[in-house]
Design a protein around this motif. Structure first.
Motif, PDB file in Angstrom:
ATOM      1  N   ALA A 230       0.996  -1.020   0.167  1.00 15.64           N
ATOM      2  CA  ALA A 230       0.043  -0.018  -0.184  1.00 15.64           C
ATOM      3  C   ALA A 230       0.824   1.168  -0.080  1.00 15.64           C
ATOM      4  CB  ALA A 230      -0.809  -0.120   1.256  1.00 15.64           C
ATOM      5  N   MET A 231       1.731   0.972   0.743  1.00 18.43           N
ATOM      6  CA  MET A 231       2.818   2.343   0.947  1.00 18.43           C
ATOM      7  C   MET A 231       3.621   2.440  -0.430  1.00 18.43           C
ATOM      8  SD  MET A 231       2.957   3.704   3.798  1.00 18.43           S
ATOM      9  CE  MET A 231       4.470   4.685   3.627  1.00 18.43           C
ATOM     10  N   LEU A 232       3.936   1.337  -1.159  1.00 18.01           N
ATOM     11  CA  LEU A 232       4.361   1.453  -2.558  1.00 18.01           C
ATOM     12  C   LEU A 232       3.654   2.283  -3.571  1.00 18.01           C
ATOM     13  CD1 LEU A 232       7.407   0.574  -3.251  1.00 18.01           C
ATOM     14  CD2 LEU A 232       6.237  -1.431  -4.372  1.00 18.01           C
ATOM     15  N   LEU A 233       2.261   2.002  -3.422  1.00 14.14           N
ATOM     16  CA  LEU A 233       1.492   2.405  -4.223  1.00 14.14           C
ATOM     17  C   LEU A 233       1.194   3.855  -4.073  1.00 14.14           C
ATOM     18  CD1 LEU A 233      -0.549   1.163  -6.514  1.00 14.14           C
ATOM     19  CD2 LEU A 233      -2.368   1.133  -4.762  1.00 14.14           C
ATOM     20  N   LEU A 234       1.206   4.546  -2.582  1.00 17.10           N
ATOM     21  CA  LEU A 234       0.980   5.654  -2.252  1.00 17.10           C
ATOM     22  C   LEU A 234       2.204   6.456  -2.865  1.00 17.10           C
ATOM     23  CD1 LEU A 234      -0.290   7.772  -0.212  1.00 17.10           C
ATOM     24  CD2 LEU A 234       1.238   6.858   1.452  1.00 17.10           C
ATOM     25  N   GLY A 235       3.570   6.065  -2.366  1.00 14.89           N
ATOM     26  CA  GLY A 235       4.663   6.641  -2.840  1.00 14.89           C
ATOM     27  C   GLY A 235       4.678   6.601  -4.335  1.00 14.89           C
ATOM     28  N   GLY A 236       4.359   5.865  -5.065  1.00 19.80           N
ATOM     29  CA  GLY A 236       4.662   5.786  -6.771  1.00 19.80           C
ATOM     30  C   GLY A 236       3.723   6.755  -7.284  1.00 19.80           C
TER      31      GLY A 236
END
Lengths: 245, 229
Positions: free
Chosen positions: B111-117
């Protein structure tokens, strides 16, 4: 009674170390009298680290042994540590003002690390107050104290790098005073202050531990009281129901 | 080896469950990303129309937005378990707690990766920072930052999920812990965007790797104690 004797000894030792630091040891050539803040400042910073180490160790001990006395030690360590941390920051700011010209020096890794340390353990203490069950609180607080202790070295190194990966030590850095070239008289005065503060630390730790045990007993007493009150009202209710036609 | 594979299967199953719940309309991650993008927009208003200043502050603002959004993300991932009473079942699974932790952390990291990306392009557009050229080091930074944040966040969300005043306690406990992560990620982003003129990018990425490893171990070791009660 023994604790009281320790308390008086700590008081006397701090008074003696203060007189020594203020009047007997000569002032620093570069910084003048401001340098005298170093004695309580460094001593309290060291004891703060010691306290947080005790908190982490007692927390691990609790998770293994499930003994609430260890949790009381962890609480004492955190609370006394927060006090010493705050004192160290206050002293650092008082010292920074005449020497650096500002209260807060973002480039000093120790100051920034210590500020985060204060935030970490103030959070720990707030966290403890929001959980009621003693064993649940002890287990959770142990985890918080452990992760905070692990975080301290990472914070420290990251802040040192942050100051600049290619920059040498700043002139007037507090650590300079403690290097081997410092006059033995200064080192001795610091050691005396550290010994006096350690006595205070021991006294406060014991008193806070005793207080935590008493608090726990009161909590336990209140809980038992509530249970028996609930039982009584249940019995009265069922009697009145039976008596009703 | 087979024990490790079994743990990996459990972790993947838990992460897959969280991803499915998200896909089937929980909207937790979606609204979090929207919130973080909104934070970036408001930073723009707060720091004024001077585009030079915005571009200069962009890496710091970006990571602050990721941290704020991330706090909500990791909280949501445990809150949805607690809301449905599924936390007890998660605790009752006859599997190793470390595998449960790994699964929740994996879901959090995803989820964090999606947020950052998704926030990176937002920053590139809103603040006019050329991020495209340095995409590889930036991607590595986001991955490492996401894993580290999820590693801490999973443990602390598990800690606070059944507490009073958890909305306040989670940030209060987590923000000082992730301070070194924030610092290293911002520095790595600055270095990557500038083309790494001082050759310090590697050092910051190493710090992130160190943070990730230490916090993953700490989280895995302690998560079992948090599920217990």
């Amino acid at each position: 009674m023994k604790t009281r004797i320790l308390g008086f000894a700590a008081l006397l030792a701090v008074a003696a170390a203060t007189v020594n630091g203020l009047f007997i040891v000569p002032a620093d050539l570069n910084q003048g009298d401001a340098q005298r803040i170093m004695y309580p400042h460094v001593a309290s910073a060291w004891l703060a680290y010691l306290s947080f180490g005790v908190t982490a160790m007692a927390g691990i001990g609790y998770l293994v042994r499930r003994d609430l006395r260890l949790d009381a030690i962890a609480l004492a360590g955190a609370e006394v540590g927060v006090m010493f941390t705050a004192f160290a920051i206050w002293g650092g700011m008082m010292w920074g003002r005449p020497v650096w010209g500002v209260f807060w020096q973002w480039e000093d890794p120790r100051l920034t690390t210590t500020a985060l340390l204060l935030a970490l353990y103030a959070g720990y203490l707030l966290f403890r107050r929001l959980t009621d069950d003693p064993h649940r609180r002890a287990a959770r607080a142990a985890v918080v104290g452990l992760i905070a202790a692990i975080d301290i070295p990472i914070v420290h190194f990251s802040v040192i790098w942050w100051r600049g990966l290619h920059q040498g030590p700043t002139i007037g850095d507090p650590s300079k005073i403690l290097n081997p070239s410092a006059p033995p008289l200064f080192v001795l005065a610091l050691m005396g202050m550290l010994a006096a503060f350690t006595l205070v630390w021991g006294y406060l730790m014991i008193r806070r531990y005793q207080l935590a045990r008493t608090e726990w007993q009161i909590e336990e007493h209140g809980r038992l009281g509530r249970i028996s009150a609930a039982r009584r009202s249940f019995i009265t209710e069922s009697i009145t129901e039976e008596a009703a036609p | 080896m087979s024990a490790l594979r079994r743990h990996a299967t459990i972790a993947l199953a838990i992460a897959r469950k969280d991803a499915l719940a998200e896909l089937r309309g929980r909207q937790a991650v979606g609204s979090t990303i929207f919130f973080a993008a909104l934070v970036l927009l408001l930073f723009g208003f707060a720091l004024g129309p001077d585009s030079g200043r915005l571009a200069e502050a962009a890496p710091g603002l970006l990571w602050l937005a990721i941290v704020f959004g991330g706090l909500l993300t990791v909280a949501r991932l445990h809150q949805m378990e607690a809301d449905d009473g599924a936390l007890e079942q998660l605790a009752l699974y006859p599997v190793d707690r470390r595998a449960v932790y790994a699964g929740k952390a994996l879901a959090g990291a995803g989820a964090m990766l999606l947020l950052g990306g998704l926030l990176f392009p937002v920053v590139a557009i809103l603040y006019g920072v050329p991020l495209g050229a340095a995409w590889l080091p930036l991607a590595v930074t986001v991955v490492l930052g996401s894993v580290g944040f999820a590693a801490v966040g999973t443990a602390y969300a598990g800690l606070t999920v059944r507490m009073r005043a958890r909305e306040v306690m989670l940030p209060l406990l987590m923000l000082p812990i992730v301070a070194p992560l924030l610092l290293a990620a911002v520095k790595a982003t600055v270095a990557a965007v500038a083309g790494d003129p001082f050759g310090e990018l590697g050092a910051w990425l190493q710090l992130l790797v160190g943070f990730d490893i230490v916090m993953l171990i700490a989280g895995a070791a302690t998560y079992g104690f948090l599920l217990e009660d």
